[in-house]
Every structure is written in structure tokens, then in C-alpha cells.
Design an enzyme around this catalytic site. Structure first.
Site, PDB file in Angstrom:
ATOM      1  N   ASP A   1       0.874  -1.110   0.118  1.00  0.00           N
ATOM      2  CA  ASP A   1      -0.150   0.181  -0.022  1.00  0.00           C
ATOM      3  C   ASP A   1       0.818   1.169  -0.123  1.00  0.00           C
ATOM      4  O   ASP A   1       0.719   2.224  -0.824  1.00  0.00           O
ATOM      5  CB  ASP A   1      -0.788  -0.037   1.286  1.00  0.00           C
ATOM      6  CG  ASP A   1      -1.715  -1.177   1.355  1.00  0.00           C
ATOM      7  OD1 ASP A   1      -2.753  -1.541   0.652  1.00  0.00           O
ATOM      8  OD2 ASP A   1      -1.319  -2.140   2.253  1.00  0.00           O
TER       9      ASP A   1
ATOM     10  N   GLU B   1       1.936  -6.672  -5.380  1.00  0.00           N
ATOM     11  CA  GLU B   1       1.581  -5.511  -6.495  1.00  0.00           C
ATOM     12  C   GLU B   1       2.657  -5.068  -6.964  1.00  0.00           C
ATOM     13  O   GLU B   1       3.252  -5.105  -8.110  1.00  0.00           O
ATOM     14  CB  GLU B   1       0.515  -4.605  -5.783  1.00  0.00           C
ATOM     15  CG  GLU B   1      -0.013  -3.711  -7.070  1.00  0.00           C
ATOM     16  CD  GLU B   1      -1.359  -3.382  -6.689  1.00  0.00           C
ATOM     17  OE1 GLU B   1      -2.401  -4.171  -6.146  1.00  0.00           O
ATOM     18  OE2 GLU B   1      -1.727  -2.110  -7.096  1.00  0.00           O
TER      19      GLU B   1
END
Ligand code: TRH
Length: 401
Positions: A20, A292
Site C-alpha cells: 500500500d 503488487e
């Protein structure tokens, strides 16, 4: 830049790990540097954020680093001194503080939710869709990163590929990189995209960043018996999962930082800055990445990679993995398609066990390298996420007036 679109707020809630904050920090810097926007980044956990934003001062509730104003969230935000920006990016559905939401005016603030990356087909249908707030007169727009034209694209800085090529073409830069990692035991070969490293007798270099569920024991077993010598570089910090039980039967030196067995040497190295982590990916012949952000960096590195998706309930991550492989391997030969498919599933799905796949991968690195380079070039020809985001916000504003 139209002045009504210049101030951007990005909200980052750190759920776990570094993805994040990794994405938010990368995007914030790019918007400030390349699009000359005034960016405020609100972060709820400075302790974790400091692993990525190395200069972050934990004692300051507001500070400017690399032209981004970083603010602690939520403590100092109980005041109403903070006015909503022209564009607010809520990342990964983290929610906005109530007082901030209450102040948002539909004519002034564009509200975009940046979603997680997926190659699943539905993403193109949902990208750019909107949803009105149930009680307030504001609308949220969904921005989906992705691999296809009809999505929000992938984060890629403007000079990334040039910087990577400079590194790959420079022995000096590569030597300096390894020296800074204090790995000077061997003469590391010059790494390049034309496979020179793979045709010498130098060790194959692999970077390893994975979740503890990955089948590491199998990988190590295969590599210690490989026909070629292999060096693995594994960045860790105190928040990294413990992976050391895989080293039973290995010989250790340098206080547990180097582990050796058969043809395999594993270097446990410090967690790197994002910039140095990019260099590690560029310098290696094969990269194991996860989640990610490291996944996308591995794609831009242009080196063969194995991606482990973030583990989700009901095997949702395996669907994500298969969707990516289907899209990414679309142009591959049947043999390459099945090799990479098997390697990814062996790495991520416990029932899928093909331990011999790793020596197969090592032996086929040169052809995988060629395919990977082609895919990287094709993806790098698409517009990048930050650029698409800026255009998207401008169009929303235009259509509103
Ligand atoms: O840390 P992650 O597992 O993050 C995950 C995923 O983003 C996942 O989708 C999300 O739901 C979850 O977090 C909450 O893996 P990821 O995304 O690769 O992020 C790692 C970041 O750490 C990335 O920005 C690269 C950076 N990094 C370094 O800066 N130095 C290092 O040495 C390494 C290994 C990584």
C-alpha cells in the site's frame, strides 16, 4: 496545468506489508515530479511507512520529502484546518476521514478510488465507473490499474526504462551496486538484456521476495542440485516473515548472512530502498516477486520473473494469477506457456507440485528472457498510470463544468 486541478490529496491506510505504502509513495512522487502537482500524502502508520520512505521523521506530523507533503493520519486531522484538495485519491478503498468527506463539495473536489491491480477481464468493464455517496452529494470514481488499454495502466516513471538501460549497459554502475551491498566475493558479470550473463560460467543471480507460504524448500532443493551455480539474494527486515527454517542442512557464514549448500548460495541482504530494489531486479537473471508493486517493478526490469500474488480467501489470488498468466503468456509458444504456468502454480498453489520445474526454468532462462523483454517493451508502450490518472481527473472536471 489548470489551477483547479493542481492540489491532490492521497490517502494511504497500511493494511499489512509494504504494497500500500509502496504504491502510494511511488505515485505521489511521480505526480509531484512529473506532473508538477502539489501532493499531500496522508499515511496512517509512519512506523511501517519508514521502511519505504527512508527519510520519514516519526516525530513530525507534517513534512516535505521529494516535493510531497507527508501528513500523519488521523491524529492531527481532527482539526478542520485541512481543506479538501481539487483531487482526492482514496487508495484501495481505505475510506476518507469523515470530517474531510463532509467538507467535500461536488463542484470542487474530484474523488477517485485507486483500486488494486488485476489482469482479470472484468477490470476493463469496471474501470472509470462511478458510485454516488449514499447520503452526501459527492460521487466516487473507480480507477483500476491494469494491463489493457481500457484500464488505468501500470505505474511507470517517465525515465525508468532509460535509467534501467544505463545501468544494464554500465559495468561501473553494476559493480558499484554490488559493492554497496557488500557483496564482493565474486566478480559479478555485467548483466545485460542480450543474455551475456547467461552464456558465461558465472553464477545465475536470483532475487527472492515472497510470502512464507511459497514452496521455498522445494526451490532450494532443486537449485542446490542444479547444473549451474546459483546465487540468491534475499532482502529482509525485521518485519519480513521468518524464512530461516528452510536453511536446515545449509552451511552458514558471516553471522547467518550467507548460506551455502551444493550449487546454491543464498545471501540474506538488508531490505533495500525502492531505488536499490529496482537495481537488484535489473541486475538479476530471475526475480521472484510478490503482491503488487514488486510485481510491476519486475515487469519493468525486463528479466524473467515468478510472481506470487497476495494470498486471499477462497483462492481468489489463484484466479488473479491465472488471469495474469493467460494475458501475459498470450504470445508465448506452447512450451514456454506451460513452463511458466507450471512454475507459477508450483510456487503459489500447495497442491501443485512440480519440483523439477525449477531446473527446467534455469535451463530455459535465455528463451524466457527474450519473451520477457518483448512483453516489457509492449507494456512500456502503453500510457502509464499517473498520466492516465491526471487525464481522467481533467476529463471529469471538464464534463462537470
Ligand atoms: O509487501 P507486499 O506483499 O504488499 C502487499 C501487496 O501490495 C498486496 O496486494 C496488498 O494487498 C498488501 O500488500 C496489503 O508486496 P509489494 O506490493 O511488492 O510491495 C513491496 C514494496 O516494498 C514495493 O514497493 C517494493 C518495496 N521493496 C523495497 O523497497 N525494498 C526491498 O528490499 C524489497 C524486497 C521491496
Amino acid at each position: 496545468m489548470n489551477n483547479t486541478n493542481k492540489h491532490w490529496d492521497i490517502f494511504c491506510k497500511i493494511v499489512d506489508n509494504f504494497g500500500d505504502i509502496g504504491v502510494c509513495w511511488r505515485l505521489s512522487q511521480q505526480l509531484a515530479r512529473e506532473h508538477l502537482l502539489q501532493v499531500r500524502l496522508f499515511i496512517d502508520d509512519f512506523n511501517v511507512a519508514r521502511k519505504i520512505i527512508i527519510d520519514l521523521d516519526l516525530t513530525q506530523i507534517s513534512q516535505v520529502i521529494n516535493n510531497v507533503e507527508i501528513c500523519a493520519w488521523p491524529a492531527p486531522m481532527s482539526t478542520s484546518d485541512i481543506k479538501p484538495a481539487h483531487v482526492v485519491i482514496e487508495t484501495f478503498a481505505c475510506g476518507l476521514p469523515d470530517f474531510y468527506l463532509q467538507q467535500m463539495q461536488p463542484s470542487k473536489t474530484i474523488w477517485i478510488n485507486l483500486e488494486y491491480l488485476s489482469a482479470e477481464a472484468w477490470v476493463s468493464d469496471f474501470h472509470a465507473k462511478s458510485s454516488p455517496h449514499p447520503t452526501l452529494p459527492v460521487t466516487k470514481y473507480y480507477f483500476f490499474p491494469g494491463f489493457f488499454d481500457a484500464t488505468g495502466g501500470l505505474i511507470r516513471e517517465k525515465n525508468l526504462m532509460t535509467t534501467r538501460n544505463e545501468f544494464l549497459n554500465s559495468k561501473v554502475l553494476q559493480k558499484e551496486f554490488w559493492r554497496n551491498l557488500s557483496i564482493e566475493k565474486k566478480e559479478h558479470p555485467q548483466t545485460s538484456l542480450n543474455n551475456t550473463a547467461l552464456t558465461t560460467e558465472e553464477p545465475i543471480k536470483i532475487s527472492l521476495f515472497c510470502y512464507p507460504q511459497a514452496n521455498i524448500k522445494n526451490l532450494f532443493l532443486a537449485l542446490e542440485n542444479a547444473e549451474k551455480t546459483i546465487d540468491i539474494f534475499m532482502p529482509v527486515n525485521e518485519s519480513s516473515p521468518r524464512l530461516y527454517d528452510v536453511f536446515t542442512h545449509f552451511k552458514s557464514s558471516e553471522n547467518g548472512k550467507i548460506w551455502h549448500k551444493g550449487n546454491l548460495t543464498v545471501y540474506v541482504i538488508p531490505f533495500l530502498s525502492q531505488t536499490d530494489y529496482d537495481r537488484l531486479l535489473w541486475a538479476c537473471d530471475l526475480n521472484f516477486v510478490r503482491g503488487e508493486d514488486s510485481w510491476i517493478r519486475a515487469i519493468w526490469a525486463g528479466k524473467p520473473f515468478i510472481w506470487q500474488p497476495y494470498i486471499q480467501e477462497d483462492d481468489a489470488h489463484i484466479h488473479k494469477l491465472k488471469a495474469f498468466l493467460e494475458a501475459y503468456l498470450h504470445d508465448a509458444t506452447q512450451e514456454m506457456e506451460s513452463t511458466l504456468h507450471d512454475a507459477h502454480l508450483t510456487w503459489s498453489q500447495s497442491e501443485y507440485k512440480l519440483p523439477q520445474i525449477w531446473s527446467h526454468i534455469i535451463n530455459h532462462l535465455p528463451s524466457i528472457q527474450v519473451y520477457t523483454s518483448q512483453q516489457t517493451v509492449a507494456l512500456a508502450n502503453q500510457a502509464d498510470l499517473a498520466t492516465k490518472l491526471v487525464i481522467f481527473s481533467k476529463n471529469l472536471r471538464k464534463n462537470r463544468v
